[in-house]
Scaffold this motif. Structure first.
Motif, short mmCIF file in Angstrom:
data_model
loop_
_atom_site.label_atom_id
_atom_site.label_comp_id
_atom_site.label_asym_id
_atom_site.label_seq_id
_atom_site.Cartn_x
_atom_site.Cartn_y
_atom_site.Cartn_z
N LEU A 86 10.37 49.66 46.33
CA LEU A 86 11.54 50.52 46.48
C LEU A 86 11.18 51.91 46.99
O LEU A 86 12.01 52.82 46.97
CB LEU A 86 12.30 50.60 45.16
N ASP A 87 9.94 52.08 47.45
CA ASP A 87 9.51 53.30 48.13
C ASP A 87 9.77 54.55 47.30
O ASP A 87 10.16 55.60 47.82
CB ASP A 87 10.18 53.44 49.50
N TYR A 88 9.49 54.46 46.01
CA TYR A 88 9.73 55.56 45.08
C TYR A 88 8.40 56.16 44.61
O TYR A 88 8.40 57.09 43.81
CB TYR A 88 10.53 55.03 43.89
N ASP A 89 7.28 55.62 45.08
CA ASP A 89 5.96 56.03 44.62
C ASP A 89 5.48 57.28 45.34
O ASP A 89 6.03 57.68 46.37
CB ASP A 89 4.96 54.89 44.78
N ASP A 90 4.42 57.89 44.82
CA ASP A 90 3.97 59.20 45.29
C ASP A 90 3.41 59.18 46.70
O ASP A 90 3.15 58.12 47.28
CB ASP A 90 2.96 59.79 44.31
N THR A 91 3.24 60.37 47.26
CA THR A 91 2.70 60.52 48.61
C THR A 91 1.61 61.58 48.63
O THR A 91 1.51 62.43 47.74
CB THR A 91 3.80 60.94 49.61
N SER A 92 0.79 61.53 49.68
CA SER A 92 -0.28 62.51 49.89
C SER A 92 -0.15 63.10 51.27
O SER A 92 -0.06 62.36 52.26
CB SER A 92 -1.65 61.83 49.73
N LYS A 93 -0.17 64.43 51.35
CA LYS A 93 -0.10 65.10 52.65
C LYS A 93 -1.33 64.77 53.50
O LYS A 93 -1.22 64.52 54.70
CB LYS A 93 0.02 66.60 52.45
N SER A 94 -2.50 64.76 52.89
CA SER A 94 -3.73 64.46 53.64
C SER A 94 -3.70 63.04 54.19
O SER A 94 -4.05 62.80 55.34
CB SER A 94 -4.96 64.64 52.75
N LEU A 95 -3.27 62.11 53.35
CA LEU A 95 -3.24 60.70 53.74
C LEU A 95 -2.10 60.40 54.70
O LEU A 95 -2.18 59.47 55.51
CB LEU A 95 -3.11 59.82 52.50
N PHE A 135 -11.40 60.66 54.24
CA PHE A 135 -11.39 59.79 55.41
C PHE A 135 -10.20 60.15 56.29
O PHE A 135 -10.32 60.31 57.51
CB PHE A 135 -11.31 58.33 54.95
N ALA A 136 -9.04 60.32 55.66
CA ALA A 136 -7.81 60.60 56.41
C ALA A 136 -7.88 61.91 57.17
O ALA A 136 -7.34 62.03 58.27
CB ALA A 136 -6.62 60.62 55.45
N ARG A 137 -8.56 62.90 56.62
CA ARG A 137 -8.64 64.20 57.29
C ARG A 137 -9.34 64.10 58.63
O ARG A 137 -9.13 64.93 59.51
CB ARG A 137 -9.36 65.21 56.39
N GLY A 138 -10.15 63.08 58.80
CA GLY A 138 -10.85 62.90 60.06
C GLY A 138 -10.05 62.16 61.12
O GLY A 138 -10.44 62.18 62.30
N VAL A 139 -8.94 61.53 60.73
CA VAL A 139 -8.19 60.71 61.70
C VAL A 139 -6.72 61.12 61.85
O VAL A 139 -6.07 60.75 62.83
CB VAL A 139 -8.27 59.21 61.35
N ASN A 237 -8.00 54.83 66.40
CA ASN A 237 -7.56 56.14 66.88
C ASN A 237 -7.81 56.37 68.36
O ASN A 237 -6.98 56.97 69.04
CB ASN A 237 -8.25 57.26 66.09
N GLY A 238 -8.94 55.90 68.87
CA GLY A 238 -9.28 56.12 70.27
C GLY A 238 -10.09 57.39 70.47
O GLY A 238 -10.04 58.33 69.68
N LYS A 239 -10.86 57.40 71.53
CA LYS A 239 -11.76 58.51 71.83
C LYS A 239 -11.02 59.84 71.88
O LYS A 239 -9.96 59.95 72.47
CB LYS A 239 -12.47 58.24 73.16
N GLY A 240 -11.60 60.83 71.23
CA GLY A 240 -11.02 62.17 71.22
C GLY A 240 -9.94 62.38 70.19
O GLY A 240 -9.43 63.50 70.06
N ASN A 241 -9.59 61.35 69.43
CA ASN A 241 -8.50 61.44 68.46
C ASN A 241 -8.97 61.36 67.02
O ASN A 241 -8.19 61.00 66.12
CB ASN A 241 -7.46 60.35 68.73
N TYR A 242 -10.23 61.69 66.77
CA TYR A 242 -10.75 61.71 65.41
C TYR A 242 -11.92 62.68 65.36
O TYR A 242 -12.48 63.07 66.39
CB TYR A 242 -11.19 60.31 64.95
N ASP A 243 -12.28 63.05 64.14
CA ASP A 243 -13.39 63.97 63.92
C ASP A 243 -14.14 63.51 62.68
O ASP A 243 -13.74 63.81 61.54
CB ASP A 243 -12.88 65.40 63.75
N ALA A 244 -15.23 62.76 62.89
CA ALA A 244 -15.98 62.20 61.77
C ALA A 244 -16.55 63.28 60.87
O ALA A 244 -16.68 63.09 59.65
CB ALA A 244 -17.09 61.29 62.30
#
Length: 455
Positions: A86-95, A135-139, A237-244
């Motif tokens: 029911l899409d009532y669960d929490d969220t993360s800005k980073s994720l 992990f999410a902050r890199g993509v 993500n593709g080249k140039g669209n992430y930062d490991a």
């Protein structure tokens, strides 16, 4: 050293003894909220279908809000589905997604079967959130905009790390588990607003646990599965669209649970529209108590919150949860947005439909509050009223959901599956999660108070 090994090393280096008590409190609240959401989703048709078609057989592990018992992987799958149904669960800005509904279903079967303490369970969750969000902050935000559903595609890395912590994987096996999870990640945003979206959560929880269990048995994976030219980063993500490099810096300094934190939903719909709901409810409770006198409505928000699925009109009870115009209309008409507003019978309300057709959506500049909203209402008599919300209630440590609201939400959700007395007792136990000798005690309390699902 490979990227998977670097991530594994950082996860294992986090010292639970040094975790900020405030962060542990946020973690406890997020876990309680997710379990409440799973108890809400347990009797839904989607969860019923997952039990009927998506599992292999009986087992020892508890299904939240149900009387069935399943194997570890099946229990993780079904609890993930019900938690997100029911899409009532929490969220993360980073994720840019929902972390807890992936991590907790993945580790609950382990905690139950391994007699894990409440504090060890809490610590594993905190480490999993840190892993998923680093992990999410890199993509992100490119990953999200490309069309992936980060709840599943990135949340799986939180699930596999949390499970690996409880299984006491060493760095080599944790790295193998992370690399294996890269091959099991999936989920596309095209399926938002359908019954498939909660399946993303269930599959990610299951697959994260599966990867950790396989690695524990010595099954290996490519060390460079993430950074390989045909690995996760290039393919997703593709080249140039992430930062490991961004994935590797700042672990625990502070924990992501502290900054930017996890948002617990006050309203049962997509979190992007919560500020706009708060704004129109403020108008309803003030100068605009009667929506029938409204002639025009303008909603202004950050462009990041106004993706296509949010702009769409409500055509079903499920996709109404992603419709800005529906949520704003409900708030302006009713002065509240409730669970029953997202049932089929609620969609035909003529005044809500009228207000929806009046709403115009405008993008604010990039420097506008990321989760904020401006709402301007013009009345038929020419009066104009405006409401601005900088940060919606529930937006992480900036504006946490008050405990009384958290408890009320939990009891409302849990009442769909548990007795009233049982729901209250489970909430009390969750609030002292770090002091529970065994997670089995919590699971037993949930099971004992579960009412049979009506057929």
């Amino acid at each position: 050293m490979s990227l998977s090994h670097e991530l594994a090393t950082r996860a294992l280096a986090l010292d639970p003894g040094g975790f900020d008590p405030t962060a542990l409190g946020f973690a406890r609240d997020a876990i309680a909220d997710m379990i409440g959401c799973a108890l809400l989703g347990a009797p839904t048709a989607t969860t019923e279908a997952a039990l009927l078609r998506g599992v292999q057989g009986d087992g020892p592990c508890h299904v939240l809000g149900r009387t069935e018992r399943l194997g570890r992987l099946d229990a993780a799958f079904v609890n993930g589905v019900s938690g997100h149904a029911l899409d009532y669960d929490d969220t993360s800005k980073s994720l840019s997604g929902h972390p807890t509904v992936i991590i907790i279903p993945a580790i609950l079967p382990l905690a139950e079967s391994l007699e894990i303490s409440g504090r060890a369970f809490l610590d594993a969750y905190v480490i999993g959130v840190e892993a998923a969000t680093r992990f999410a902050r890199g993509v992100n935000f490119a990953h999200y905009e490309k069309g992936w559903h980060p709840t599943a595609t990135l949340g799986i890395f939180g699930a596999v790390v949390s499970a690996g912590i409880l299984l006491k994987l060493d760095a080599k096996r944790m790295a193998d588990a992370i690399s294996m999870a890269a091959s099991l990640a999936s989920g596309i945003k095209a399926n938002f607003g359908t019954d498939t979206k909660p399946l993303h959560a269930g599959l990610a929880a299951r697959n994260g646990l599966f990867a950790a269990l396989m690695a524990a048995e010595g099954v290996n994976a490519a060390a460079t599965a993430l950074e390989h030219p045909q690995g996760f980063l290039e393919v997703f993500n593709g080249k140039g669209n992430y930062d490991a490099d961004r994935m590797l810096t700042g672990w625990g300094e502070p924990l992501d649970l502290m900054n930017p934190g996890i948002s617990i939903k006050k309203y049962p719909c997509v979190y992007s529209v919560h500020a706009a709901i708060d704004a129109v409810i403020a108008l309803h409770d003030g100068p605009v108590p009667d929506s029938t006198a409204v002639e025009d409505v303008v909603v202004r928000m950050h462009p990041r919150r106004l993706l296509p699925h949010v702009r769409n009109p409500a055509t079903s009870a499920l996709n109404a949860k992603f419709s800005l115009s529906y949520a704003v209309a409900r708030g302006l008409v009713n002065g509240t947005v409730r669970l029953d507003h997202f049932e089929d019978a609620a969609l035909g309300d003529p005044e809500v439909t009228r207000i929806m057709e009046l709403i115009r959506i405008e993008e604010m500049p990039e420097d506008f509050s990321d989760y904020g909203a401006d709402v301007v209402v013009r009345m038929k008599d020419g009066q104009v009223f405006e409401s601005h919300i900088e940060v919606p209630l529930g937006r992480g440590p900036e504006s946490p959901l008050p405990m009384e609201m958290l408890e009320k939400k939990f009891l409302d959700c849990a009442s769909r599956s548990l007795t009233a007395g049982g729901a209250a007792e489970v909430f009390r136990m969750l609030m002292k999660l770090d002091r529970l000798a065994s997670l089995s005690d919590l699971v037993a309390a949930i099971e004992t108070s579960t009412r049979p699902v009506k057929g």
